[in-house]
Design a protein around this motif. Structure first.
Motif, PDB file in Angstrom:
ATOM      1  N   PRO A   9       5.645   5.931 -20.857  1.00 57.27           N
ATOM      2  CA  PRO A   9       4.508   5.842 -19.943  1.00 57.27           C
ATOM      3  C   PRO A   9       4.954   5.258 -18.615  1.00 57.27           C
ATOM      4  O   PRO A   9       5.937   4.509 -18.553  1.00 57.27           O
ATOM      5  N   PRO A  10       4.280   5.583 -17.521  1.00 53.59           N
ATOM      6  CA  PRO A  10       4.674   5.039 -16.221  1.00 53.59           C
ATOM      7  C   PRO A  10       4.523   3.525 -16.201  1.00 53.59           C
ATOM      8  O   PRO A  10       3.638   2.961 -16.844  1.00 53.59           O
ATOM      9  N   SER A  11       5.405   2.876 -15.458  1.00 55.19           N
ATOM     10  CA  SER A  11       5.302   1.430 -15.311  1.00 55.19           C
ATOM     11  C   SER A  11       4.123   1.095 -14.412  1.00 55.19           C
ATOM     12  O   SER A  11       3.590   1.956 -13.699  1.00 55.19           O
ATOM     13  N   ARG A  12       3.731  -0.172 -14.430  1.00 57.01           N
ATOM     14  CA  ARG A  12       2.625  -0.594 -13.565  1.00 57.01           C
ATOM     15  C   ARG A  12       2.989  -0.380 -12.097  1.00 57.01           C
ATOM     16  O   ARG A  12       2.146   0.021 -11.289  1.00 57.01           O
ATOM     17  N   LEU A  13       4.268  -0.641 -11.732  1.00 55.79           N
ATOM     18  CA  LEU A  13       4.701  -0.444 -10.348  1.00 55.79           C
ATOM     19  C   LEU A  13       4.602   1.024  -9.961  1.00 55.79           C
ATOM     20  O   LEU A  13       4.128   1.359  -8.869  1.00 55.79           O
ATOM     21  N   GLN A  14       5.046   1.925 -10.844  1.00 52.66           N
ATOM     22  CA  GLN A  14       4.969   3.354 -10.540  1.00 52.66           C
ATOM     23  C   GLN A  14       3.518   3.807 -10.364  1.00 52.66           C
ATOM     24  O   GLN A  14       3.201   4.561  -9.437  1.00 52.66           O
ATOM     25  N   SER A  15       2.637   3.339 -11.248  1.00 53.77           N
ATOM     26  CA  SER A  15       1.223   3.705 -11.143  1.00 53.77           C
ATOM     27  C   SER A  15       0.620   3.187  -9.847  1.00 53.77           C
ATOM     28  O   SER A  15      -0.142   3.890  -9.169  1.00 53.77           O
ATOM     29  N   GLU A  16       0.965   1.955  -9.492  1.00 49.37           N
ATOM     30  CA  GLU A  16       0.426   1.369  -8.264  1.00 49.37           C
ATOM     31  C   GLU A  16       0.965   2.102  -7.037  1.00 49.37           C
ATOM     32  O   GLU A  16       0.225   2.368  -6.081  1.00 49.37           O
ATOM     33  N   LEU A  17       2.255   2.454  -7.054  1.00 55.89           N
ATOM     34  CA  LEU A  17       2.830   3.192  -5.928  1.00 55.89           C
ATOM     35  C   LEU A  17       2.190   4.570  -5.793  1.00 55.89           C
ATOM     36  O   LEU A  17       1.922   5.034  -4.677  1.00 55.89           O
ATOM     37  N   ALA A  18       1.939   5.235  -6.925  1.00 55.47           N
ATOM     38  CA  ALA A  18       1.289   6.550  -6.877  1.00 55.47           C
ATOM     39  C   ALA A  18      -0.081   6.434  -6.218  1.00 55.47           C
ATOM     40  O   ALA A  18      -0.463   7.262  -5.378  1.00 55.47           O
ATOM     41  N   ASP A  40      11.324   8.045   3.525  1.00 54.17           N
ATOM     42  CA  ASP A  40      10.193   7.561   4.316  1.00 54.17           C
ATOM     43  C   ASP A  40       9.260   6.711   3.458  1.00 54.17           C
ATOM     44  O   ASP A  40       8.738   5.681   3.906  1.00 54.17           O
ATOM     45  N   LEU A  41       9.042   7.140   2.217  1.00 54.47           N
ATOM     46  CA  LEU A  41       8.167   6.390   1.320  1.00 54.47           C
ATOM     47  C   LEU A  41       8.801   5.059   0.923  1.00 54.47           C
ATOM     48  O   LEU A  41       8.107   4.044   0.809  1.00 54.47           O
ATOM     49  N   CYS A  42      10.127   5.063   0.724  1.00 59.91           N
ATOM     50  CA  CYS A  42      10.825   3.812   0.418  1.00 59.91           C
ATOM     51  C   CYS A  42      10.633   2.802   1.545  1.00 59.91           C
ATOM     52  O   CYS A  42      10.373   1.614   1.305  1.00 59.91           O
ATOM     53  N   ALA A  43      10.752   3.280   2.777  1.00 58.61           N
ATOM     54  CA  ALA A  43      10.589   2.397   3.929  1.00 58.61           C
ATOM     55  C   ALA A  43       9.144   1.936   4.066  1.00 58.61           C
ATOM     56  O   ALA A  43       8.875   0.770   4.380  1.00 58.61           O
TER      57      ALA A  43
END
Length: 301
Positions: A9-18, A40-43
């Motif tokens: 399952p996606p991590s909480r960080l991945q879900s929040e970033l999405a 660009d998204l990383c920045a």
């Protein structure tokens, strides 16, 4: 060959970033085909490529973006047509909100309570309890008391009466906004859903099913207004009604009356008669407000 393992399952960080990526795209009013660039998204979010890639994969699985060979990802459709992506916290808060609403409707949630009592009663985490309490406070349902105490402000009849007074001022005006543009795809779809429920043999539970149809009708008209403040207000009113009457099974005659009102409003909008639609909306809300005074705890508008 090594056996396949179940997808993690996606991590909480991945879900929040999405969720945050989608919010950013909505703020930019990005069109279909808009390219998403990892660097660009990383920045933008000050994170490495790994969580960004996980977030993009999550958005792709939701159908929000599509992979393009050698180009990463692009938006699958116009961003205004894409619903918000729920985070793990969103799902946790939604479940707690529904549980508290059900307990309150059944008389199991007292007028006065503490944060810790909610944690124990609903087996919830304190951060989720605090987020839901802040939402209920914004909706005018609860207020903070000394210490860790909280309490409901007024009885549901008064809250609904005040809500209808506000909606009678708000919703007819939504239809008269200069930027109002009816979404014909949505109007065709919602008409079919309304007519199907109107025709089918009535069964217990159909009234409860109408709650979601009804909420979508009023919120989508707010979205068509092009006025973001009006949309936010309509969404808050839906949340208020979710808490007060989301568990109620509306009677058949009220549901059929509301369906007929909705279809008449749609017909006026499709014919270009915004003034008529606004008058019909005012009549619809006034009638429903009067009915709500007789039939607590629920209403159908």
């Amino acid at each position: 060959m090594a056996p396949k393992t179940a997808a993690q399952p996606p991590s909480r960080l991945q879900s929040e970033l999405a969720r945050r990526i989608l919010q950013m795209l909505k703020a930019q009013n990005a069109p279909a085909g808009h390219r998403l660039v990892e660097l660009d998204l990383c920045a933008a979010f000050n994170v490495s490529r790994t969580p960004i890639r996980g977030a993009l994969q999550l958005l792709a699985a939701e159908g929000v973006i599509s992979p393009r060979e050698g180009r990463g990802y692009v938006l699958a459709k116009a961003v205004q047509d894409i619903p918000e992506v729920a985070s793990g916290e969103d799902e946790e808060d939604t479940a707690l909100f529904a549980a508290m609403a059900d307990a309150r409707a059944r008389g199991k949630l007292p007028d006065q309570f503490t944060q810790q009592e909610l944690v124990r009663r609903f087996d919830a985490r304190l951060p989720s309890v605090m987020r839901v309490l802040r939402l209920l406070a914004e909706l005018g349902l609860v207020e903070r008391r000394p210490g860790n105490g909280w309490g409901f402000i007024a009885d549901s009849a008064r809250v609904l009466s005040e809500s209808y007074a506000f909606r009678r001022a708000l919703e007819p005006q939504m239809l008269l906004q200069p930027g109002f543009k009816l979404d014909r795809t949505w109007s065709d779809k919602t008409r079919a859903v309304h007519e199907k429920l109107r025709r089918k043999p009535w069964r217990p539970g159909d009234g409860a099913d109408f709650h979601a149809i009804n909420a979508d009708f009023h919120e989508q008209l707010a979205r068509c207004s092009g006025n973001r403040a009006m949309l936010k207000a309509a969404q808050q009113q839906n949340q208020l009604r979710d808490f007060l009457s989301g568990q109620w099974d509306y009677p058949m005659d009220q549901v059929h009356g509301a369906i007929d009102d909705h279809l008449e409003i749609l017909a006026a909008l499709e014919a270009g008669y915004a003034d008529k639609a606004a008058a019909l909306m005012l009549h619809h809300l006034t009638t429903s407000a009067s009915q709500s005074q007789k039939d607590q705890p629920g209403t159908t508008a």
